[in-house]
Design an enzyme around this catalytic site. Structure first.
Site, PDB file in Angstrom:
ATOM      1  N   ARG A 107      39.448  39.140  40.319  1.00 13.53           N
ATOM      2  CA  ARG A 107      40.778  38.529  40.477  1.00 13.53           C
ATOM      3  C   ARG A 107      40.631  37.080  40.032  1.00 13.53           C
ATOM      4  NH1 ARG A 107      44.918  38.651  45.490  1.00 13.53           N
ATOM      5  NH2 ARG A 107      45.324  40.603  44.426  1.00 13.53           N
ATOM      6  N   HIS A 134      48.965  42.759  37.091  1.00  9.80           N
ATOM      7  CA  HIS A 134      48.348  43.281  38.331  1.00  9.80           C
ATOM      8  C   HIS A 134      48.375  44.815  38.270  1.00  9.80           C
ATOM      9  CE1 HIS A 134      46.785  43.388  42.239  1.00  9.80           C
ATOM     10  NE2 HIS A 134      47.812  42.955  42.964  1.00  9.80           N
ATOM     11  N   GLN A 137      47.936  47.277  41.399  1.00  7.92           N
ATOM     12  CA  GLN A 137      49.096  47.343  42.290  1.00  7.92           C
ATOM     13  C   GLN A 137      50.097  48.386  41.804  1.00  7.92           C
ATOM     14  OE1 GLN A 137      49.821  45.506  45.242  1.00  7.92           O
ATOM     15  NE2 GLN A 137      51.345  47.144  45.337  1.00  7.92           N
ATOM     16  N   ASP A 225      59.093  40.564  44.634  1.00  9.10           N
ATOM     17  CA  ASP A 225      57.801  39.941  44.927  1.00  9.10           C
ATOM     18  C   ASP A 225      58.080  38.503  45.346  1.00  9.10           C
ATOM     19  OD1 ASP A 225      55.073  39.378  45.089  1.00  9.10           O
ATOM     20  OD2 ASP A 225      54.756  39.295  42.914  1.00  9.10           O
ATOM     21  N   CYS A 266      54.785  44.293  46.754  1.00  8.42           N
ATOM     22  CA  CYS A 266      53.316  44.422  46.738  1.00  8.42           C
ATOM     23  C   CYS A 266      52.663  43.766  47.946  1.00  8.42           C
ATOM     24  CB  CYS A 266      52.756  43.849  45.441  1.00  8.42           C
ATOM     25  SG  CYS A 266      53.016  42.067  45.253  1.00  8.42           S
ATOM     26  N   ARG A 294      46.863  51.390  47.577  1.00 10.61           N
ATOM     27  CA  ARG A 294      45.953  50.572  46.762  1.00 10.61           C
ATOM     28  C   ARG A 294      44.563  51.198  46.801  1.00 10.61           C
ATOM     29  NH1 ARG A 294      46.888  45.248  45.705  1.00 10.61           N
ATOM     30  NH2 ARG A 294      44.971  45.495  44.498  1.00 10.61           N
TER      31      ARG A 294
HETATM   32  N1   CP Z   1      49.173  43.020  46.779  1.00  8.89           N
HETATM   33  C1   CP Z   1      48.022  42.340  46.706  1.00  8.89           C
HETATM   34  O1   CP Z   1      47.317  42.314  45.679  1.00  8.89           O
HETATM   35  O2   CP Z   1      47.653  41.750  47.884  1.00  8.89           O
HETATM   36  P1   CP Z   1      46.449  40.743  48.118  1.00  8.89           P
HETATM   37  O3   CP Z   1      46.774  39.455  47.442  1.00  8.89           O
HETATM   38  O4   CP Z   1      46.359  40.614  49.617  1.00  8.89           O
HETATM   39  O5   CP Z   1      45.185  41.346  47.542  1.00  8.89           O
HETATM   40  N1  NVA Z   2      52.827  37.554  42.217  1.00  5.82           N
HETATM   41  C1  NVA Z   2      51.893  37.380  43.308  1.00  5.82           C
HETATM   42  C2  NVA Z   2      51.254  38.681  43.656  1.00  5.82           C
HETATM   43  C3  NVA Z   2      50.285  38.630  44.803  1.00  5.82           C
HETATM   44  C4  NVA Z   2      49.640  39.947  45.082  1.00  5.82           C
HETATM   45  C5  NVA Z   2      50.872  36.324  42.943  1.00  5.82           C
HETATM   46  O1  NVA Z   2      50.343  36.363  41.838  1.00  5.82           O
HETATM   47  O2  NVA Z   2      50.616  35.450  43.773  1.00  5.82           O
END
Ligand code: CP
Ligand code: NVA
Length: 308
Positions: A107, A134, A137, A225, A266, A294
């Site tokens: 990530r 992502h 997700q 989101d 998400c 997930r």
């Molecule tokens: N939805 C998601 O990726 O959550 P986290 O940021 O908690 O991993």
């Molecule tokens: N759009 C959000 C998703 C988190 C899972 C971010 O990137 O912070």
């Protein structure tokens, strides 16, 4: 090398195979304790590195538990504490990690970091979120939709809010799984043109509708989101809130969708900002199924990466 970098970069048949495999693995575990090993141990003797340059709850825990259920081991690494954060090149990090581990999930911020890691790693790399997409997700979200409502092909999905990284992966999925997507949000936060065009080139309808009420008419699924993502400048917070407030998913807005429409997010959510608690905890919501899925979806992604 089978990297899982994005839904639009993965063959349709492989994506479908992963959803089916995720559902089969989930079904086979029904009623078992969370820590119980799966009957099959496809990750036995495998070591998985989970690298986080941004915070995470779901991605971190669902990957960790999923690997263990499949008999493998994990190490969770914070980008800041690695030499990666202190000037070692991504290419060298990729070559070194490939000598120790069988699979890497990362990530990160810039997509380029993910792409470079994948280019130089001798082991599969999985995208656990970048500023731009992502995919894990949305694999979980497709699984969730289909568990509740059957095939997503031909359905109408509405994205309300910021055309962000999660929205991009929904656009990728629209093209690959064959569903229509309507984006509703302010023009300054439109999704990337290139992803809109790509989805359209695959024969699905992608619409941009500024009026949220019109957008959700006939929707099978409404998704939103956070209004401020991890990569967004905190200084933009107030401006974004003002721009996005009309796109809040509340009971009034959901009443214009199909009566059996699902609601997804998400998570993490900012309750009563992008979506009201009444919707998040209401009859349309499947947000905690998404979170659970997930794990099941990523188990299937990992097996695919390892050629299983
Ligand atoms: N939805 C998601 O990726 O959550 P986290 O940021 O908690 O991993
Ligand atoms: N759009 C959000 C998703 C988190 C899972 C971010 O990137 O912070």
């Amino acid at each position: 090398m089978k990297h899982f970098l994005d839904i639009n970069k993965t063959e349709v048949a492989d994506l479908r195979g992963m959803i089916d495999s995720a559902l089969a693995m989930k079904t086979a575990r029904l009623g078992r304790p969370k820590g119980a090993l799966d009957d099959e141990q496809p990750l036995k003797d495998h070591m998985v590195a989970l690298i986080f340059e941004k915070p995470s709850t779901r991605t971190r825990v669902s990957f960790d538990v999923g690997v263990r259920q499949m008999g493998g081991q994990t190490m969770v690494l914070s980008g800041k504490e690695m030499q990666l954060g202190h000037g070692e090149t991504i290419a060298d990090t990729a070559r070194v990690l490939s000598r120790y581990v069988d699979l890497i999930m990362i990530r990160t911020f810039e997509e380029q970091v993910l792409l470079e890691l994948a280019e130089y790693a001798d082991v599969p790399v999985i995208n656990g979120l970048t500023d731009r997409s992502h995919p894990c997700q949305i694999m979980a979200d497709i699984l969730t939709y289909e568990e509740h409502r059957g095939p997503i092909t031909g359905k109408k999905v509405v994205w309300s809010g910021d055309g962000n990284n999660v929205c991009s992966s929904f656009l990728h999925a629209a093209g690959q799984f064959g569903f229509d997507l309507t984006f509703t949000g302010p023009a300054v936060l439109d999704p990337e043109d290139v992803f809109v065009a790509e989805a359209r080139s695959k024969g699905v309808t992608v619409s941009i509708e500024r009026d949220p009420v019109k957008a959700v008419e006939g929707a099978d699924l409404v998704v939103t989101d956070t209004w401020v993502s991890m990569h967004d400048a905190q200084s933009a917070r107030e401006r974004r809130h003002n721009q996005l407030r009309p796109y809040q998913v509340n009971e009034e807005l959901m009443s214009h969708a199909k009566p059996d429409a699902l609601f997804m997010h998400c998570l993490p959510a900012h309750r009563d900002e992008e979506a009201t608690s009444a919707v998040m905890d209401g009859p349309h919501s499947v947000i905690f199924d998404e979170a659970e899925n997930r794990m099941h979806a990523q188990k299937a992604v990992m097996r695919w990466c390892l050629g299983q």
